[in-house]
Design a protein around this motif. Structure first.
Motif, PDB file in Angstrom:
ATOM      1  N   ASP A   1      10.841   9.449  -8.860  1.00 59.35           N
ATOM      2  CA  ASP A   1      10.895   8.014  -9.105  1.00 59.35           C
ATOM      3  C   ASP A   1      12.283   7.513  -9.399  1.00 59.35           C
ATOM      4  OD1 ASP A   1      10.240   5.665 -11.513  1.00 59.35           O
ATOM      5  OD2 ASP A   1       9.300   5.532  -9.550  1.00 59.35           O
TER       6      ASP A   1
ATOM      7  N   GLN B   1       0.857  -1.189   0.000  1.00 62.77           N
ATOM      8  CA  GLN B   1       0.000   0.000   0.000  1.00 62.77           C
ATOM      9  C   GLN B   1       0.888   1.232   0.000  1.00 62.77           C
ATOM     10  OE1 GLN B   1      -3.220   0.129  -0.375  1.00 62.77           O
ATOM     11  NE2 GLN B   1      -3.435  -2.110  -0.349  1.00 62.77           N
ATOM     12  N   PRO B   2       0.751   2.143  -1.015  1.00 64.54           N
ATOM     13  CA  PRO B   2      -0.117   2.033  -2.187  1.00 64.54           C
ATOM     14  C   PRO B   2       0.362   0.946  -3.136  1.00 64.54           C
ATOM     15  CG  PRO B   2       1.381   3.871  -2.418  1.00 64.54           C
ATOM     16  CD  PRO B   2       1.585   3.350  -1.033  1.00 64.54           C
TER      17      PRO B   2
ATOM     18  N   GLN C   1       2.135  -0.480  -8.799  1.00 63.77           N
ATOM     19  CA  GLN C   1       2.005   0.237 -10.076  1.00 63.77           C
ATOM     20  C   GLN C   1       1.793   1.735  -9.865  1.00 63.77           C
ATOM     21  OE1 GLN C   1       0.160  -2.294  -9.063  1.00 63.77           O
ATOM     22  NE2 GLN C   1      -2.045  -2.020  -9.433  1.00 63.77           N
ATOM     23  N   ASP C   2       1.168   2.103  -8.742  1.00 65.80           N
ATOM     24  CA  ASP C   2       1.011   3.532  -8.429  1.00 65.80           C
ATOM     25  C   ASP C   2       2.313   4.116  -7.895  1.00 65.80           C
ATOM     26  OD1 ASP C   2      -1.610   3.248  -9.206  1.00 65.80           O
ATOM     27  OD2 ASP C   2      -2.409   3.130  -7.166  1.00 65.80           O
ATOM     28  N   LEU C   3       3.016   3.350  -7.080  1.00 66.29           N
ATOM     29  CA  LEU C   3       4.283   3.811  -6.522  1.00 66.29           C
ATOM     30  C   LEU C   3       5.282   4.140  -7.620  1.00 66.29           C
ATOM     31  CD1 LEU C   3       6.299   4.200  -4.148  1.00 66.29           C
ATOM     32  CD2 LEU C   3       6.775   1.753  -4.324  1.00 66.29           C
ATOM     33  N   TYR C   4       5.360   3.277  -8.625  1.00 67.52           N
ATOM     34  CA  TYR C   4       6.316   3.481  -9.710  1.00 67.52           C
ATOM     35  C   TYR C   4       5.719   4.210 -10.918  1.00 67.52           C
ATOM     36  CZ  TYR C   4       9.601   0.466  -7.252  1.00 67.52           C
ATOM     37  OH  TYR C   4      10.461  -0.066  -6.308  1.00 67.52           O
ATOM     38  N   ARG C   5       4.454   4.621 -10.775  1.00 64.92           N
ATOM     39  CA  ARG C   5       3.773   5.383 -11.828  1.00 64.92           C
ATOM     40  C   ARG C   5       3.844   4.667 -13.172  1.00 64.92           C
ATOM     41  NH1 ARG C   5       6.783  11.051 -10.175  1.00 64.92           N
ATOM     42  NH2 ARG C   5       6.056  11.124  -8.018  1.00 64.92           N
TER      43      ARG C   5
ATOM     44  N   TRP D   1      -3.442  -6.544 -13.920  1.00 61.83           N
ATOM     45  CA  TRP D   1      -2.046  -6.588 -13.499  1.00 61.83           C
ATOM     46  C   TRP D   1      -1.669  -7.997 -13.039  1.00 61.83           C
ATOM     47  CZ3 TRP D   1       1.319  -2.685 -14.208  1.00 61.83           C
ATOM     48  CH2 TRP D   1       0.809  -1.399 -14.414  1.00 61.83           C
TER      49      TRP D   1
ATOM     50  N   ASP E   1       2.268   2.723 -16.464  1.00 64.62           N
ATOM     51  CA  ASP E   1       1.102   2.789 -17.339  1.00 64.62           C
ATOM     52  C   ASP E   1       0.314   1.493 -17.234  1.00 64.62           C
ATOM     53  OD1 ASP E   1       1.913   5.294 -18.224  1.00 64.62           O
ATOM     54  OD2 ASP E   1       3.112   4.448 -19.864  1.00 64.62           O
ATOM     55  N   ALA E   2      -1.003   1.610 -17.198  1.00 65.88           N
ATOM     56  CA  ALA E   2      -1.870   0.438 -17.073  1.00 65.88           C
ATOM     57  C   ALA E   2      -1.770  -0.421 -18.336  1.00 65.88           C
ATOM     58  CB  ALA E   2      -3.305   0.863 -16.839  1.00 65.88           C
TER      59      ALA E   2
END
Length: 373
Positions: free
Chosen positions: A363, A281-282, A285-289, A298, A291-292
């Motif tokens: 990052d 948490q978080p 994928q959000d921590l490392y920004r 995921w 792309d989806a």
């Protein structure tokens, strides 16, 4: 089940060096064969097979009066050497102090819970000291962990030739008074540091002295031989190599996450990445920004693929190097930088602590972690 550790055979001064070494090698071979006879090879962890490393630990314990068991506060029970603790306290009759290192990476409530857990599990007035090694060893002044640890050492009892001599505090008093108090058998009080690789034993020792006395590294197993240094004329500290005792039923992915299995030798790192991703948490994928992916689904491999693309990690064929990206994630989790894993003791399931991610304001910044062995 608790698997016993190899113990140095009895010896005396009349034996030659070759006789002592031959006895040790025979004993070690019998012990190793017994471990594999009683336990399936695939169920065992990546424990120490090198007799030379065990010899260093044997000699460190033999010369010591008190042992410091250094544990990583993020998951101390995983690193706690039950058989070695029993050997030190019961067979050798030494007092021992449990040091929960890297407490700056763990919430205070978890540290307190672990202290209570070890006190209840071991009983007998066991001493458990939370410890934080400063990032820059700037001396003992202003470092509260060191006075607490020294105070715990002073309260230990010292036994020599099977008899209790006095408390360790007498050796510290001998320096402050300028005299030699209770110097029975040997002049110096010797305190040795033992534990798994990557516990930060060398960092603890450097913190005690307030300067760099022994070399430390983020690479597990950096210390290869025992190193002794005098804190005062009457008090000596002995650093020993990190050693992994045999255990059963621990997956290699968990061993790598907790520093007892070399990450570079992990053939399939994605199981360990999944463990981090499911609890982080978080989200990673959000921590490392990142792309989806297409479809928004995921998985560990997809996550590592996206991370490899962002970091420019490319294999020889021009494809994203997912293996290298996975290794990077595991190393950051082990160092406690961006990703910090911490767990509560048994019975804390309702308040289990998640794997927390650090701030990622930039990052590409190199996140520093404390120097650890």
């Amino acid at each position: 089940p608790v698997i016993d550790v190899p113990k140095r055979p009895a010896w005396d001064s009349r034996m030659s060096a070759d006789e002592v070494e031959s006895g040790e090698e025979r004993m070690f071979k019998v012990w190793l064969e017994g471990v594999y006879r009683e336990h399936a090879r695939e169920s065992l962890n990546f424990f120490e097979h090198n007799i030379q490393v065990w010899r260093q630990v044997w000699r460190a314990l033999e010369r010591s009066d008190i042992a410091l068991i250094i544990l990583d506060a993020r998951c101390p029970l995983f690193h706690f050497p039950h058989a070695l603790w029993r050997h030190i306290t019961a067979d050798m009759g030494r007092d021992a102090v449990i040091v929960l290192n890297k407490c700056d990476l763990v919430p205070l409530e978890a540290v307190s819970a672990w202290v209570r857990h070890f006190e209840g599990m071991l009983g007998g007035g066991v001493r458990v000291v939370p410890f934080t090694a400063p990032r820059s060893t700037s001396g003992r002044v202003g470092q509260p962990s060191v006075p607490l640890l020294l105070e715990a050492i002073k309260r230990c009892r010292v036994r020599r030739a099977g008899k209790e001599v006095c408390s360790a505090d007498e050796w510290f008093l001998s320096d402050s008074s300028g005299g030699k108090v209770c110097n029975k058998g040997r002049e110096a009080l010797t305190v040795c540091l033992v534990g798994d690789p990557n516990m930060g034993k060398s960092s603890v020792m450097n913190s005690i002295f307030g300067q760099k006395m022994v070399s430390s590294s983020r690479t597990p197993g950096h210390t290869k031989h025992i190193q002794t240094h005098f804190l005062t004329q009457s008090v000596c500290f002995c650093d020993s190599p990190g050693i992994v005792s045999p255990q059963t039923g621990v997956p290699k992915s968990y061993q790598a996450l907790f520093g007892s299995y070399p990450i570079a030798q992990l053939r399939e790192p994605y199981s360990a990445v999944r463990h981090i991703a499911e609890a982080c948490q978080p989200p990673l994928q959000d921590l490392y920004r990142l792309d989806a992916p297409e479809g928004g689904v995921w998985s560990p491999i997809v996550l590592c693929e996206r991370l490899a693309v962002k970091k420019g990690m490319v294999s020889k064929g021009g494809r994203p190097d997912t293996y290298r990206a996975a290794n990077m994630l595991l190393r950051e989790a082990l160092s406690g930088g961006k990703i910090c894993m911490c767990y509560g003791p048994p019975g804390w399931a309702a308040r289990d602590l998640p794997i927390e991610a650090g701030d990622d304001s930039d990052d590409d910044d190199e996140h520093e972690s404390q120097q650890e062995e």
